[in-house]
Design a protein around this motif. Structure first.
Motif, mmCIF file in Angstrom:
data_model
loop_
_atom_site.group_PDB
_atom_site.id
_atom_site.type_symbol
_atom_site.label_atom_id
_atom_site.label_comp_id
_atom_site.label_asym_id
_atom_site.label_seq_id
_atom_site.Cartn_x
_atom_site.Cartn_y
_atom_site.Cartn_z
ATOM 1 N N GLU A 452 4.806 -8.646 0.649
ATOM 2 C CA GLU A 452 6.107 -7.377 0.548
ATOM 3 C C GLU A 452 4.932 -6.400 0.892
ATOM 4 O OE1 GLU A 452 9.348 -8.285 -1.269
ATOM 5 O OE2 GLU A 452 9.696 -10.595 -0.617
ATOM 6 N N SER A 453 5.430 -5.683 1.309
ATOM 7 C CA SER A 453 5.410 -4.297 1.266
ATOM 8 C C SER A 453 6.158 -2.923 2.236
ATOM 9 C CB SER A 453 3.543 -4.090 1.894
ATOM 10 O OG SER A 453 4.264 -4.287 3.697
ATOM 11 N N VAL A 454 5.675 -1.135 1.759
ATOM 12 C CA VAL A 454 6.144 -0.601 1.973
ATOM 13 C C VAL A 454 5.332 0.111 2.364
ATOM 14 C CG1 VAL A 454 7.792 1.405 0.973
ATOM 15 C CG2 VAL A 454 7.857 -1.007 0.209
ATOM 16 N N TRP A 455 6.055 1.324 3.514
ATOM 17 C CA TRP A 455 5.034 2.099 4.247
ATOM 18 C C TRP A 455 5.231 2.939 4.152
ATOM 19 C CZ3 TRP A 455 0.777 0.781 7.579
ATOM 20 C CH2 TRP A 455 0.208 -0.997 7.978
ATOM 21 N N PHE A 456 4.382 4.040 3.958
ATOM 22 C CA PHE A 456 4.276 5.727 3.766
ATOM 23 C C PHE A 456 3.372 6.016 4.357
ATOM 24 C CE2 PHE A 456 5.047 3.602 -0.147
ATOM 25 C CZ PHE A 456 5.961 4.150 -0.541
ATOM 26 N N THR A 457 4.048 7.319 4.775
ATOM 27 C CA THR A 457 3.397 8.324 5.866
ATOM 28 C C THR A 457 2.843 9.546 5.937
ATOM 29 O OG1 THR A 457 3.712 9.451 7.733
ATOM 30 C CG2 THR A 457 5.822 9.664 6.260
ATOM 31 N N ARG A 490 -3.856 3.382 8.241
ATOM 32 C CA ARG A 490 -3.861 3.887 10.280
ATOM 33 C C ARG A 490 -4.006 5.192 9.880
ATOM 34 N NH1 ARG A 490 -5.313 -0.824 9.618
ATOM 35 N NH2 ARG A 490 -4.374 -2.570 10.241
ATOM 36 N N VAL A 491 -5.169 5.633 9.878
ATOM 37 C CA VAL A 491 -5.226 7.452 10.839
ATOM 38 C C VAL A 491 -4.690 7.399 12.141
ATOM 39 C CG1 VAL A 491 -6.913 9.322 10.368
ATOM 40 C CG2 VAL A 491 -6.891 7.404 8.531
ATOM 41 N N GLN A 492 -3.837 8.152 12.116
ATOM 42 C CA GLN A 492 -3.868 8.730 13.530
ATOM 43 C C GLN A 492 -3.760 10.405 13.597
ATOM 44 O OE1 GLN A 492 -1.549 6.446 15.417
ATOM 45 N NE2 GLN A 492 -1.923 5.169 13.858
ATOM 46 N N THR A 493 -3.488 10.826 15.216
ATOM 47 C CA THR A 493 -3.851 11.900 15.393
ATOM 48 C C THR A 493 -3.120 13.034 14.418
ATOM 49 O OG1 THR A 493 -3.751 11.635 17.572
ATOM 50 C CG2 THR A 493 -3.699 13.943 17.039
ATOM 51 N N ASP A 494 -2.475 13.302 14.050
ATOM 52 C CA ASP A 494 -1.913 14.411 13.007
ATOM 53 C C ASP A 494 -0.701 13.367 11.834
ATOM 54 O OD1 ASP A 494 -2.355 16.300 15.135
ATOM 55 O OD2 ASP A 494 -0.288 15.783 15.852
ATOM 56 N N GLU A 495 -1.560 12.521 11.154
ATOM 57 C CA GLU A 495 -0.428 11.767 10.985
ATOM 58 C C GLU A 495 -0.985 10.141 9.813
ATOM 59 O OE1 GLU A 495 3.338 10.789 10.778
ATOM 60 O OE2 GLU A 495 3.491 10.237 12.663
ATOM 61 N N THR A 496 -0.788 9.810 9.220
ATOM 62 C CA THR A 496 -1.997 8.448 8.452
ATOM 63 C C THR A 496 -0.865 7.334 7.689
ATOM 64 O OG1 THR A 496 -3.853 9.731 8.321
ATOM 65 C CG2 THR A 496 -3.227 7.459 7.427
ATOM 66 N N PHE A 497 -0.902 6.300 7.865
ATOM 67 C CA PHE A 497 0.559 5.484 7.840
ATOM 68 C C PHE A 497 -0.412 4.145 6.607
ATOM 69 C CE2 PHE A 497 2.342 6.887 12.501
ATOM 70 C CZ PHE A 497 3.352 6.819 11.609
ATOM 71 N N VAL A 498 0.011 3.861 5.778
ATOM 72 C CA VAL A 498 -0.538 3.740 4.985
ATOM 73 C C VAL A 498 0.323 2.662 3.833
ATOM 74 C CG1 VAL A 498 -1.511 3.638 2.305
ATOM 75 C CG2 VAL A 498 -1.380 5.800 3.430
ATOM 76 N N GLN A 499 -0.152 1.164 3.824
ATOM 77 C CA GLN A 499 0.924 0.462 3.165
ATOM 78 C C GLN A 499 0.676 -0.096 2.170
ATOM 79 O OE1 GLN A 499 -0.355 -3.135 5.136
ATOM 80 N NE2 GLN A 499 1.345 -4.570 4.538
ATOM 81 N N ILE A 500 1.995 0.402 0.946
ATOM 82 C CA ILE A 500 1.564 -0.318 -0.268
ATOM 83 C C ILE A 500 2.236 -1.490 -0.995
ATOM 84 C CG2 ILE A 500 1.871 1.378 -2.619
ATOM 85 C CD1 ILE A 500 -0.123 2.352 -1.239
ATOM 86 N N ALA A 501 2.071 -2.159 -1.619
ATOM 87 C CA ALA A 501 2.556 -2.904 -2.097
ATOM 88 C C ALA A 501 3.839 -2.356 -2.763
ATOM 89 C CB ALA A 501 1.656 -4.022 -3.640
ATOM 90 N N LYS A 502 5.262 -3.953 -2.332
ATOM 91 C CA LYS A 502 6.629 -3.674 -2.806
ATOM 92 C C LYS A 502 6.128 -3.682 -4.272
ATOM 93 C CE LYS A 502 11.160 -4.834 -2.320
ATOM 94 N NZ LYS A 502 11.319 -5.580 -1.385
ATOM 95 N N ARG A 522 7.570 8.143 2.112
ATOM 96 C CA ARG A 522 8.716 6.545 2.177
ATOM 97 C C ARG A 522 8.874 7.008 3.704
ATOM 98 N NH1 ARG A 522 10.705 3.023 -2.352
ATOM 99 N NH2 ARG A 522 11.057 1.173 -1.000
ATOM 100 N N LEU A 523 8.737 5.219 4.372
ATOM 101 C CA LEU A 523 9.088 5.216 5.399
ATOM 102 C C LEU A 523 10.037 3.879 5.638
ATOM 103 C CD1 LEU A 523 6.342 5.335 7.837
ATOM 104 C CD2 LEU A 523 8.353 7.168 7.800
ATOM 105 N N ASP A 524 10.974 3.991 6.302
ATOM 106 C CA ASP A 524 11.985 3.257 5.929
ATOM 107 C C ASP A 524 12.011 1.808 6.248
ATOM 108 O OD1 ASP A 524 14.259 4.968 4.919
ATOM 109 O OD2 ASP A 524 14.913 5.051 7.051
ATOM 110 N N GLY A 525 11.265 1.903 7.625
ATOM 111 C CA GLY A 525 10.291 -0.258 7.752
ATOM 112 C C GLY A 525 9.467 0.451 8.576
ATOM 113 N N GLU A 526 8.670 -0.481 9.259
ATOM 114 C CA GLU A 526 7.468 -0.604 9.781
ATOM 115 C C GLU A 526 6.998 0.191 10.731
ATOM 116 O OE1 GLU A 526 4.041 -3.845 10.992
ATOM 117 O OE2 GLU A 526 5.398 -4.644 10.369
ATOM 118 N N PRO A 527 5.824 1.576 10.710
ATOM 119 C CA PRO A 527 6.159 2.175 11.767
ATOM 120 C C PRO A 527 5.652 1.769 13.393
ATOM 121 C CG PRO A 527 4.163 2.132 10.164
ATOM 122 C CD PRO A 527 5.204 1.604 9.475
#
Length: 777
Positions: A452-457, A490-502, A522-527
């Motif tokens: 279980e994890s939570v995604w951040f941007t 996951r590094v994108q062009t202008d932002e990066t998504f990181v998966q953190i343990a819940k 913090r994001l609500d779901g998976e990007p």
């Protein structure tokens, strides 16, 4: 040993020492064909080379006698590369020659020179030393090798490799040529054998049995570890074997000091040997190893060369040796006199091929394995606890205290306390990274579920040069988590998504700033990570090849037998807009090359020595007399006639001199300062340059003024033939007011003083005023 030709005092010493039979190298030097000859012996380390050359040089030292008399000069000389080896050889020869009354002296660096000199002055039959100190004694005259009978070079290859060649040549040249020279070493490469020819005469090469199979009593192990686990693997090896004495080899002094500090902090009983230690510190370190106060020695190759440590069971190569010979010398510290030993190489992945080349060059086979893990070390440690001698002995006087412990504590409690006491003084084993078997590709790691994890941007991407290895430590340091609690990045062009343990996602909150300019939300779901669709690649337009003629292969240039070659297409010269100036020359216009025959060449005729004009020495009377060159007005040089009478020298008597009369101060005119009003006022000269002022007294008198029409104040011409600062005659002189060598036309002193006339040039023939020394009687 009864059938061997060993001197009686030495045979008695060997029997008292417990020797029942000799080793192969000791037997080889006693062969009849070896007697009196120079030998080059190679035998593995620990095979008894010291006793071998001790009994081999006995005929030269004892000369058939059982007891030695006083010796004013040494009879035998043993040269060793290090101080420890020289002192070890001296101890071995002391008990071997104890019955003969031989006096043994040591000359090693780091010891008191005066003490060694007094020992040599009292008389020594055998001298053991290092090359540098022996040369020092020879140059100072305290060591005389004029009557030397035998010279031994122990560890000869090491001395030549360490740069002692010049010292060895000096020492051996100081000894008589009739001496017997013996060289002993563990390995004799081809280059060392060539160098040994300079020190020996018709040497006999002795290769003992078992040299082809090096160190059969040593178990070689190659441990494949990661680069960061090299020190941890060394700690686990020491804990796994628990050797009575172990030695760890490093390349540099810095590595020795670093490892010494690390092992000392972990509770190991460790000492160090390196070139920076004094002789006293080295002796204390070796004594601590022999007494059991220390169990691990960390040393460099040179410092540990030739030392003999009792009960050395483990050799660890923290740094791989430079060559195969060094590997054998390091490993030869263990496995002596029939005892078993282990030689372990710590090999990082980048050093795998180098370790293979070293083992192949040494002709040894090593077992490739992993370093002992923490579980294996603990299991081995527990097995030693169960086999402890205290548990196998019957209870004694301590039974009363043991019964009291059982009554007060339970047996389980007492056993647990015993285990804790057992483990208390030992370093805890290290957990090592699992490494693949050398030579095989590593198995792909199975990617498991992160859980279980939570995604951040993050507000940075490729445009801000963001990378996963740059973001990972910043995320860990921001809230104090480990990298195992961070999943995908996951590094994108202008932002990066990181998966953190819940379990630790709450530490980041809804939003935070992990660094200036980098915010995290913090994001609500998976990007949704969608890659942009690429436009289909456009194919190039097909070319119109309809007007191109069909392909026809060219005929082969090779013609089979019996066939005629197809006629070639004639060459057609391409016409250009302008005619080319080049005109091809026909073959017939060229002049054929005709090589010149050797017979046409003019033979070389060597001039015979008889045809040369002989050298005739010219007599002095045939020489042309010297005539002086006439440079003009200068008179020719006329040598003085010695026959002409010279004016005799008459020494003036002291009475003829005018006595010196000191003037009294009363006769002097007193000094009277001139009044201010009495001074003549200064009136500037208003007349033109060179003209005298009406109010100023002229400098020149009427009769002393030089001839010429130059105005007053101009520089008078110099006398002919006198040189000035400005140059030679005819060149312009210095400006007025500067001093010169000539005083003609000048006045020195007050204005109006009469100028000193220039001296007349002296005639070269006038000898009236020349000094003529008196003739010798």
């Amino acid at each position: 040993m009864t059938d061997l030709d060993i001197a009686a005092p030495l045979a008695a010493a060997l029997a008292a020492k417990g020797y029942e039979s000799l080793t192969p190298v000791q037997t080889a030097v006693l062969a009849p064909e070896v007697a009196g000859r120079d030998v080059l012996v190679s035998a593995q380390t620990g095979s008894g080379k010291t006793v071998a050359f001790g009994i081999a040089m006995a005929p030269e030292v004892l000369a058939g006698a059982d007891r030695l008399l006083f010796a004013d000069v040494p009879l035998a000389l043993i040269i060793a590369p290090t101080r420890e080896l020289a002192q070890q050889v001296a101890r071995e020869l002391t008990w071997l020659y104890a019955e003969t009354g031989a006096q043994i002296a040591t000359c090693v660096g780091g010891m008191d020179y005066r003490t060694e000199k007094r020992t040599l002055d009292r008389g020594a039959h055998i001298v053991v030393g290092t090359p540098g100190r022996l040369r020092d004694h020879i140059e100072r005259g305290s060591l005389d090798l004029s009557n030397l009978k035998a010279a031994v070079l122990d560890e000869a290859d090491e001395m030549l490799d360490l740069g002692f060649r010049e010292d060895l040549e000096f020492i051996l040249q100081s000894a008589p040529d009739t001496r017997r020279t013996m060289m002993f070493s563990a390995t004799v490469p081809k280059a060392i054998a060539e160098l040994a020819k300079d020190f020996q005469r018709d040497a006999l090469r002795l290769q003992t049995a078992g040299e082809a199979k090096q160190h059969v009593d040593i178990e070689y192990r190659a441990l494949n570890v990661s680069a960061r686990d090299k020190e941890h693997a060394i700690f686990n090896m020491l804990r796994y074997y628990e050797a009575r004495t172990a030695i760890v080899f490093c390349k540099t002094r810095m590595a020795v000091n670093h490892l010494l500090a690390r092992m000392g902090n972990r509770g190991f009983q460790v000492v160090a040997l390196s070139g920076e230690l004094s002789q006293t510190e080295r002796m204390h370190a070796l004594q601590a190893l022999r007494d059991g106060r220390a169990r691990v020695c960390i040393a460099t190759d040179v410092a540990a060369r030739g030392i003999d440590l009792p009960g050395l069971e483990l050799v660890i190569h923290a740094d791989l040796p430079t060559n195969s010979e060094t590997l054998l010398h390091r490993s030869g510290r263990t496995g002596r006199a029939g005892q078993k030993g282990v030689s372990a190489l710590i090999v990082a992945p980048a050093e795998f091929r180098k370790a293979q080349r070293l083992l192949q060059g040494a002709k040894v086979v090593a077992e490739w394995a992993k370093a002992p893990s923490a579980d294996e070390v603990q299991e081995r440690d527990d097995a030693r606890l169960l086999e402890h001698p205290s548990l196998l002995e019957a209870p004694g006087d301590e039974m009363t205290l043991a019964q009291t412990l059982i009554e007060r504590f339970s047996p389980e409690h007492i056993a647990a306390a015993f285990v804790r006491l057992w483990r208390e003084g030992r370093s805890a084993p290290e957990v090592l990274q699992d490494m693949a078997t050398p030579g095989q590709p590593a198995a792909p790691r199975e990617r498991g579920e992160f859980g279980e994890s939570v995604w951040f941007t993050l507000s940075v991407g490729h445009s801000g040069r963001a990378e996963a290895r740059w973001l990972l430590p910043k995320l860990c340091d921001a809230v104090g988590i480990t990298k195992t609690e961070i999943g995908a990045i996951r590094v994108q062009t202008d932002e990066t998504f990181v998966q953190i343990a819940k379990s630790v996602a709450g530490k980041f909150g809804a939003a935070m700033e992990i660094e200036e300019g980098v915010s995290m939300r913090r994001l609500d779901g998976e990007p949704t990570l969608e890659r942009p669709e690429r436009a289909p690649a456009r194919k190039p337009a097909a070319r119109d090849r309809s007007d191109r003629p069909a392909y026809a292969p060219k005929p082969s240039r090779f013609v089979e037998d019996g066939e005629e070659a197809a006629p070639r297409k004639p060459y057609a010269k391409r016409e250009d807009s302008a005619p080319r100036p080049y005109v091809k020359r026909e073959e017939g216009d060229r002049k054929p090359y005709t090589p010149r025959e050797d017979g046409e060449r003019k033979p070389y005729a060597k001039r015979e020595d008889s045809e040369r004009k002989p050298f005739v020495k010219r007599e002095d009377g045939d020489r042309k007399p010297w005539a002086p060159r006439n440079d003009g007005p200068k008179p020719a040089y006329a040598p003085r006639d010695d026959a002409a009478p010279r004016k005799p020298y008459a020494k003036r008597e002291d009475g003829d001199r005018k006595p010196y009369a000191k003037r009294d101060d009363a006769d002097r005119k007193p000094y009277a300062p001139r009044e201010e009003g009495a001074k003549r006022p200064y009136a500037p000269r208003a007349a033109a340059d060179g003209a005298a002022s009406a109010d100023r007294k002229p400098r020149w008198k009427e009769g002393d003024k030089p001839a010429g029409d130059k105005p007053f104040g101009a520089k008078a011409p110099r006398s002919a033939g006198f040189k000035t600062h400005g140059g030679a005659e005819g060149k312009p002189a210095r400006a007025a007011g500067f001093k010169s060598h000539s005083s003609e036309g000048k006045s020195f002193g007050k204005p109006g003083a009469k100028a000193k006339p220039a001296p007349a040039p002296r005639d070269a023939k006038d000898t009236s005023k020349r000094f003529v020394p008196p003739k010798k009687k």
